[in-house]
Design a protein around this motif. Sequence first.
Motif, short mmCIF file in Angstrom:
data_model
loop_
_atom_site.label_atom_id
_atom_site.label_comp_id
_atom_site.label_asym_id
_atom_site.label_seq_id
_atom_site.Cartn_x
_atom_site.Cartn_y
_atom_site.Cartn_z
N PHE A 1 0.81 -1.22 0.00
CA PHE A 1 0.00 0.00 0.00
C PHE A 1 0.84 1.27 0.00
O PHE A 1 0.31 2.36 -0.24
CB PHE A 1 -0.93 0.03 1.22
CG PHE A 1 -1.83 -1.18 1.32
CD1 PHE A 1 -2.80 -1.44 0.36
CD2 PHE A 1 -1.69 -2.07 2.37
CE1 PHE A 1 -3.62 -2.54 0.45
CE2 PHE A 1 -2.51 -3.18 2.47
CZ PHE A 1 -3.48 -3.41 1.51
N CYS A 2 2.13 1.16 0.30
CA CYS A 2 3.01 2.34 0.29
C CYS A 2 4.41 1.90 -0.11
O CYS A 2 4.64 0.73 -0.46
CB CYS A 2 3.01 3.04 1.65
SG CYS A 2 3.70 2.06 3.00
N GLU A 3 5.36 2.82 -0.05
CA GLU A 3 6.72 2.55 -0.51
C GLU A 3 7.64 2.02 0.58
O GLU A 3 8.81 1.73 0.31
CB GLU A 3 7.33 3.85 -1.08
CG GLU A 3 6.59 4.42 -2.27
CD GLU A 3 6.61 3.47 -3.46
OE1 GLU A 3 7.62 2.75 -3.62
OE2 GLU A 3 5.62 3.43 -4.22
N LYS A 4 7.16 1.85 1.78
CA LYS A 4 8.02 1.44 2.88
C LYS A 4 8.37 -0.05 2.77
O LYS A 4 7.59 -0.85 2.24
CB LYS A 4 7.35 1.72 4.22
CG LYS A 4 7.25 3.21 4.54
CD LYS A 4 6.72 3.42 5.95
CE LYS A 4 6.69 4.91 6.28
NZ LYS A 4 6.20 5.18 7.66
N GLN A 5 9.56 -0.39 3.30
CA GLN A 5 10.03 -1.78 3.34
C GLN A 5 10.52 -2.10 4.74
O GLN A 5 11.00 -1.22 5.45
CB GLN A 5 11.15 -1.99 2.31
CG GLN A 5 10.73 -1.71 0.89
CD GLN A 5 11.82 -2.02 -0.12
OE1 GLN A 5 12.87 -2.56 0.25
NE2 GLN A 5 11.59 -1.68 -1.37
N PHE A 6 10.40 -3.37 5.10
CA PHE A 6 10.69 -3.79 6.47
C PHE A 6 11.59 -5.01 6.46
O PHE A 6 11.71 -5.72 5.45
CB PHE A 6 9.39 -4.07 7.22
CG PHE A 6 8.48 -2.88 7.32
CD1 PHE A 6 8.56 -2.02 8.41
CD2 PHE A 6 7.57 -2.60 6.31
CE1 PHE A 6 7.72 -0.92 8.49
CE2 PHE A 6 6.73 -1.52 6.39
CZ PHE A 6 6.81 -0.65 7.48
N GLN A 7 12.23 -5.27 7.60
CA GLN A 7 13.18 -6.36 7.70
C GLN A 7 12.54 -7.71 7.97
O GLN A 7 13.20 -8.73 7.86
CB GLN A 7 14.20 -6.07 8.82
CG GLN A 7 15.10 -4.88 8.53
CD GLN A 7 16.13 -4.66 9.62
OE1 GLN A 7 16.05 -5.28 10.68
NE2 GLN A 7 17.08 -3.78 9.37
N GLY A 8 11.28 -7.75 8.28
CA GLY A 8 10.61 -9.02 8.56
C GLY A 8 9.13 -8.93 8.28
O GLY A 8 8.54 -7.84 8.25
N GLY A 9 8.50 -10.11 8.08
CA GLY A 9 7.08 -10.14 7.80
C GLY A 9 6.25 -9.68 8.97
O GLY A 9 5.18 -9.08 8.79
N THR A 10 6.72 -9.91 10.22
CA THR A 10 5.97 -9.49 11.40
C THR A 10 5.86 -7.98 11.47
O THR A 10 4.78 -7.41 11.74
CB THR A 10 6.64 -10.03 12.67
OG1 THR A 10 6.76 -11.45 12.58
CG2 THR A 10 5.83 -9.67 13.91
N SER B 1 -1.47 -3.19 9.52
CA SER B 1 -2.65 -3.17 10.39
C SER B 1 -2.84 -1.84 11.09
O SER B 1 -3.97 -1.46 11.44
CB SER B 1 -2.53 -4.29 11.43
OG SER B 1 -1.39 -4.10 12.25
N LEU B 2 -1.74 -1.08 11.30
CA LEU B 2 -1.84 0.21 11.98
C LEU B 2 -2.03 1.37 11.00
O LEU B 2 -2.89 2.23 11.21
CB LEU B 2 -0.60 0.44 12.84
CG LEU B 2 -0.40 -0.49 14.04
CD1 LEU B 2 0.92 -0.21 14.73
CD2 LEU B 2 -1.56 -0.34 15.03
N LYS B 3 -1.24 1.39 9.92
CA LYS B 3 -1.24 2.52 9.00
C LYS B 3 -2.25 2.37 7.86
O LYS B 3 -2.65 3.37 7.26
CB LYS B 3 0.17 2.70 8.40
CG LYS B 3 1.24 2.96 9.44
CD LYS B 3 0.98 4.24 10.22
CE LYS B 3 2.11 4.51 11.23
NZ LYS B 3 1.86 5.76 12.02
N HIS B 4 -2.62 1.14 7.54
CA HIS B 4 -3.56 0.90 6.44
C HIS B 4 -4.67 -0.03 6.93
O HIS B 4 -4.93 -1.08 6.35
CB HIS B 4 -2.84 0.29 5.23
CG HIS B 4 -1.59 1.00 4.83
ND1 HIS B 4 -1.60 2.17 4.11
CD2 HIS B 4 -0.28 0.71 5.07
CE1 HIS B 4 -0.36 2.58 3.90
NE2 HIS B 4 0.46 1.70 4.47
N GLU B 5 -5.31 0.38 8.01
CA GLU B 5 -6.27 -0.50 8.67
C GLU B 5 -7.43 -0.88 7.76
O GLU B 5 -7.84 -2.05 7.70
CB GLU B 5 -6.79 0.18 9.93
CG GLU B 5 -7.76 -0.68 10.75
CD GLU B 5 -8.21 0.01 12.01
OE1 GLU B 5 -9.03 -0.59 12.75
OE2 GLU B 5 -7.76 1.14 12.27
#
Length: 546
Positions: free
Chosen positions: A429-438, A445-449
């Motif tokens: 839904f946005c351009e952000k990337q994270f180090q893990g699936g959790t 769940s918080l930013k794109h509820e």
Amino acid sequence: MDERASSRSFSSASSSVSNLSKDRSRSNSKKRNFRNKKKPTKRVKHTLDFPPLDQSLLSFDQFQELYVSNEIPIEKLRLLYQTYERKWENKQKELFFDQHKDEPWIQDKYNPVNRREFQEERNQLAQNRFNEFLKQYNMGGFNNINLTLSEMQLMDFFELNDHFYNDDPDVPFWEFQLKESIDITKAPFFGSDPNQNSVFIKNVPLPLSRADVVKALSSLPGYVSLTLSEPNKLQNYTRIGWVSFDGEEYCNRCVNDESITIKGHSLQFQKQQEKRKFVRVFKSVEYNKLLKDLQQQRELIKVLDKEKGISGNPLIEGPLKDRDDPTFNRQLDIQTLYLRRIHNYCYWSGAEFSDYRLLVSKVGYHFFRLDQKKKCNLEWQDIIQALCNRRREESSDELPLNELIDNEIISMGLKQRNTRQKDAYPCIFCEKQFQGGTFLIKHISLKHEKQYWEHQQSLRQQVIDQQMANNHKIERSSKATIQRQIFVKGLIDEAQLQENKIQLPINFAPRVQQRQYKDLDSIAQDKTQPAIMFQIRETKVNYNDI
């Protein structure tokens, strides 16, 4: 000086000539060997387009007539026909699954939501059994347990004229019928009889789901649990069942007074008829391995307790007993009994079931050890320890549906973003990337509820259908290997299992009269090492009996 120099130069020249002639002779011999060498025979690979798999199965003669012009050897054609039979059977199972996947009994069998509910029900029953076991253990109720029998006790306890006796050294145990005068539920055996405090349901129609039956039975006083069989193909896929109660008075009330109608279908109850009880007796036990068995049991109990939410188990606390400790056998017997009662796991068979009644019907009311050393070529203790290790490494607890949906959302992001960073999980839904699936799911769940909730609803049925197909495929491939013979030679260890890619199952407990042993020429010639052919069942989680 000149003569010496000339002689040296002559000798060096002659040696070089001789070396050159040797090299030439070697090269010529190599050429001759290369010419005389036979050319390798070229293998002919036969590829066939099999007949339509959604039609009736062809006989071998009909199959052979289709490929007369291919000039395929008869041995090769028979192998191809076996492949055709296997593919046809798998295709028929797929077609049957697609036709009946919306029916309640198929949903009970493969739907991840229904399976999860059944798993939670099993966990709750295991916790209740644990509380009862813990009370008896703390009161010293198992102090006089003894599952080791002498030959004199065999004469006293069992019907020796009517038992599955087998002196084959590759069969590790005997099966005996227990005398009617022996109560296996009391000391020193402390077994359980599933026929006590239970009633029999003769006919459970297919339109009823397991949840429907459990909901109706839960209103009966003293209800404990329900066991349903597989649908019987010979009787219009009807099922039979057993209902367990908390006392004999509740069973009698159910049979005499109660009548249940569910969605227009009535259930008929009757008292469970007494059956002759069979037990197994281990022929030979290597006492130097019992310490490892005690340790393996403790590690297995830790894993199974964790899966079922059990904590505070005194059996896995404190140091291990030494082999010379007078209470060593008692501790081993208590742990064996605990695995059977609480987790429906028979350690000495390496078999796990979803219900205690199924365990008793497959591997007997108890498993004893004979107090003598008889020769037994089968390294059975190595096998059961390998099975135990595998069960400890592979959890049977399935993921909840919401976690399956989250995994699908994560995989969607991984597929869409080809330009993502290494080892990064991008948000869809946005351009952000994270180090893990959790972290990714927490962010969504918080930013794109709102989008997260919509995706969960849209993916729900898709994930259920996909998981049902996966569960059916796993079971289909598992049942296809039931008759597969695996050759195990010599001692068994984890390194050898991984090297040979031998997948030992959890649910491995064939009856003695069902085992098939075959003599091979290679086995007959090699008499230095023990060998055995045994049948194997590769069902990871036994949900076939829900």
